[in-house]
Scaffold this motif. Structure first.
Motif, PDB file in Angstrom:
ATOM      1  N   LYS A 191       0.830  -1.208   0.000  1.00  0.00           N
ATOM      2  CA  LYS A 191       0.000   0.000   0.000  1.00  0.00           C
ATOM      3  C   LYS A 191       0.860   1.252   0.000  1.00  0.00           C
ATOM      4  O   LYS A 191       0.529   2.242  -0.635  1.00  0.00           O
ATOM      5  N   ILE A 192       1.983   1.195   0.701  1.00  0.00           N
ATOM      6  CA  ILE A 192       2.866   2.364   0.768  1.00  0.00           C
ATOM      7  C   ILE A 192       3.454   2.674  -0.600  1.00  0.00           C
ATOM      8  O   ILE A 192       3.479   3.826  -1.026  1.00  0.00           O
ATOM      9  N   ILE A 193       3.915   1.657  -1.301  1.00  0.00           N
ATOM     10  CA  ILE A 193       4.576   1.948  -2.577  1.00  0.00           C
ATOM     11  C   ILE A 193       3.625   2.076  -3.754  1.00  0.00           C
ATOM     12  O   ILE A 193       4.038   2.478  -4.834  1.00  0.00           O
ATOM     13  N   THR A 194       2.346   1.773  -3.571  1.00  0.00           N
ATOM     14  CA  THR A 194       1.413   1.925  -4.691  1.00  0.00           C
ATOM     15  C   THR A 194       0.942   3.359  -4.869  1.00  0.00           C
ATOM     16  O   THR A 194       0.289   3.661  -5.860  1.00  0.00           O
ATOM     17  N   ASP A 195       1.290   4.225  -3.948  1.00  0.00           N
ATOM     18  CA  ASP A 195       1.009   5.645  -4.147  1.00  0.00           C
ATOM     19  C   ASP A 195       1.870   6.125  -5.323  1.00  0.00           C
ATOM     20  O   ASP A 195       3.088   5.928  -5.311  1.00  0.00           O
ATOM     21  N   PRO A 196       1.265   6.743  -6.355  1.00  0.00           N
ATOM     22  CA  PRO A 196       2.034   7.142  -7.541  1.00  0.00           C
ATOM     23  C   PRO A 196       3.211   8.067  -7.234  1.00  0.00           C
ATOM     24  O   PRO A 196       4.267   7.962  -7.858  1.00  0.00           O
ATOM     25  N   LYS A 197       3.044   8.955  -6.286  1.00  0.00           N
ATOM     26  CA  LYS A 197       4.142   9.867  -5.940  1.00  0.00           C
ATOM     27  C   LYS A 197       5.298   9.102  -5.299  1.00  0.00           C
ATOM     28  O   LYS A 197       6.469   9.354  -5.596  1.00  0.00           O
ATOM     29  N   ILE A 233      10.701   6.410  -5.552  1.00  0.00           N
ATOM     30  CA  ILE A 233      11.514   5.198  -5.597  1.00  0.00           C
ATOM     31  C   ILE A 233      12.236   5.102  -6.938  1.00  0.00           C
ATOM     32  O   ILE A 233      13.428   4.772  -6.992  1.00  0.00           O
ATOM     33  N   ASP A 234      11.542   5.426  -8.018  1.00  0.00           N
ATOM     34  CA  ASP A 234      12.163   5.402  -9.336  1.00  0.00           C
ATOM     35  C   ASP A 234      13.322   6.402  -9.401  1.00  0.00           C
ATOM     36  O   ASP A 234      14.401   6.082  -9.914  1.00  0.00           O
ATOM     37  N   LEU A 235      13.123   7.592  -8.882  1.00  0.00           N
ATOM     38  CA  LEU A 235      14.197   8.591  -8.863  1.00  0.00           C
ATOM     39  C   LEU A 235      15.395   8.085  -8.065  1.00  0.00           C
ATOM     40  O   LEU A 235      16.545   8.220  -8.493  1.00  0.00           O
ATOM     41  N   LEU A 236      15.131   7.482  -6.916  1.00  0.00           N
ATOM     42  CA  LEU A 236      16.213   7.007  -6.060  1.00  0.00           C
ATOM     43  C   LEU A 236      16.911   5.776  -6.634  1.00  0.00           C
ATOM     44  O   LEU A 236      18.027   5.450  -6.221  1.00  0.00           O
ATOM     45  N   SER A 237      16.270   5.107  -7.593  1.00  0.00           N
ATOM     46  CA  SER A 237      16.931   3.960  -8.219  1.00  0.00           C
ATOM     47  C   SER A 237      18.157   4.411  -9.016  1.00  0.00           C
ATOM     48  O   SER A 237      19.032   3.598  -9.315  1.00  0.00           O
ATOM     49  N   CYS A 238      18.231   5.695  -9.324  1.00  0.00           N
ATOM     50  CA  CYS A 238      19.401   6.249 -10.029  1.00  0.00           C
ATOM     51  C   CYS A 238      20.538   6.547  -9.059  1.00  0.00           C
ATOM     52  O   CYS A 238      21.655   6.801  -9.485  1.00  0.00           O
ATOM     53  N   GLY A 239      20.253   6.575  -7.766  1.00  0.00           N
ATOM     54  CA  GLY A 239      21.270   6.857  -6.757  1.00  0.00           C
ATOM     55  C   GLY A 239      20.753   7.821  -5.712  1.00  0.00           C
ATOM     56  O   GLY A 239      19.623   8.306  -5.774  1.00  0.00           O
ATOM     57  N   GLU A 240      21.606   8.109  -4.746  1.00  0.00           N
ATOM     58  CA  GLU A 240      21.247   8.991  -3.632  1.00  0.00           C
ATOM     59  C   GLU A 240      20.875  10.379  -4.146  1.00  0.00           C
ATOM     60  O   GLU A 240      21.484  10.891  -5.085  1.00  0.00           O
ATOM     61  N   TRP A 265      20.209  19.677   4.858  1.00  0.00           N
ATOM     62  CA  TRP A 265      19.498  18.847   3.894  1.00  0.00           C
ATOM     63  C   TRP A 265      19.530  17.382   4.274  1.00  0.00           C
ATOM     64  O   TRP A 265      20.507  16.890   4.830  1.00  0.00           O
ATOM     65  N   ASN A 266      18.453  16.698   3.933  1.00  0.00           N
ATOM     66  CA  ASN A 266      18.383  15.249   4.065  1.00  0.00           C
ATOM     67  C   ASN A 266      18.702  14.626   2.711  1.00  0.00           C
ATOM     68  O   ASN A 266      18.208  15.092   1.674  1.00  0.00           O
ATOM     69  N   TYR A 267      19.504  13.586   2.748  1.00  0.00           N
ATOM     70  CA  TYR A 267      19.835  12.827   1.546  1.00  0.00           C
ATOM     71  C   TYR A 267      19.222  11.436   1.680  1.00  0.00           C
ATOM     72  O   TYR A 267      19.314  10.814   2.730  1.00  0.00           O
ATOM     73  N   TYR A 268      18.627  10.989   0.599  1.00  0.00           N
ATOM     74  CA  TYR A 268      17.903   9.721   0.617  1.00  0.00           C
ATOM     75  C   TYR A 268      18.505   8.743  -0.380  1.00  0.00           C
ATOM     76  O   TYR A 268      18.973   9.123  -1.455  1.00  0.00           O
ATOM     77  N   SER A 269      18.467   7.474  -0.004  1.00  0.00           N
ATOM     78  CA  SER A 269      18.886   6.394  -0.890  1.00  0.00           C
ATOM     79  C   SER A 269      17.988   5.202  -0.630  1.00  0.00           C
ATOM     80  O   SER A 269      17.353   5.105   0.433  1.00  0.00           O
TER      81      SER A 269
END
Length: 111
Positions: free
Chosen positions: A11-17, A22-29, A67-71
């Protein structure tokens, strides 16, 4: 498999945003400021989505300055995808095999 816990993560990852994050982060941090450039919502809304993904274990966060950095959390995602494959594809760990093994063990105990 814990179906309730797995369903909650789905349910958490089915939100389009969140999918896009997740797709953006698949490119890296990425810095939160860079993620935000891809959306039409405010920083507090991004923070909500990121906190939800973090609490589910999908992303890691590190603070650098203001800033927060996400991966992506590769360990969580590997386990998540293994369970996904287990759910949809026949494997040694499928529920039918587990029940068959349980019945076989019970039969051995009774004989």
């Amino acid at each position: 498999m814990n179906y309730e816990a797995y369903s909650a993560k789905l349910k958490i990852i089915t939100d389009p945003k969140r999918m896009k994050i997740i797709d953006l982060l698949s490119c890296g941090e990425m810095c939160a400021c860079d993620i935000l450039e891809h959306f039409d919502f405010t920083q507090p809304t991004l923070s909500h989505h990121m906190k939800t993904l973090e609490n589910a274990g999908f992303v890691n966060v590190s603070k650098r300055g203001k800033w927060n950095y996400y991966s992506l959390n590769q360990e969580t995602l590997t386990n998540f995808m293994r369970e996904f494959n287990q759910l949809f594809f026949n494997s040694d760990n499928c529920i039918c095999q587990e029940e068959h093994n349980k019945e076989t063990n019970e039969e051995r105990l009774l004989s």
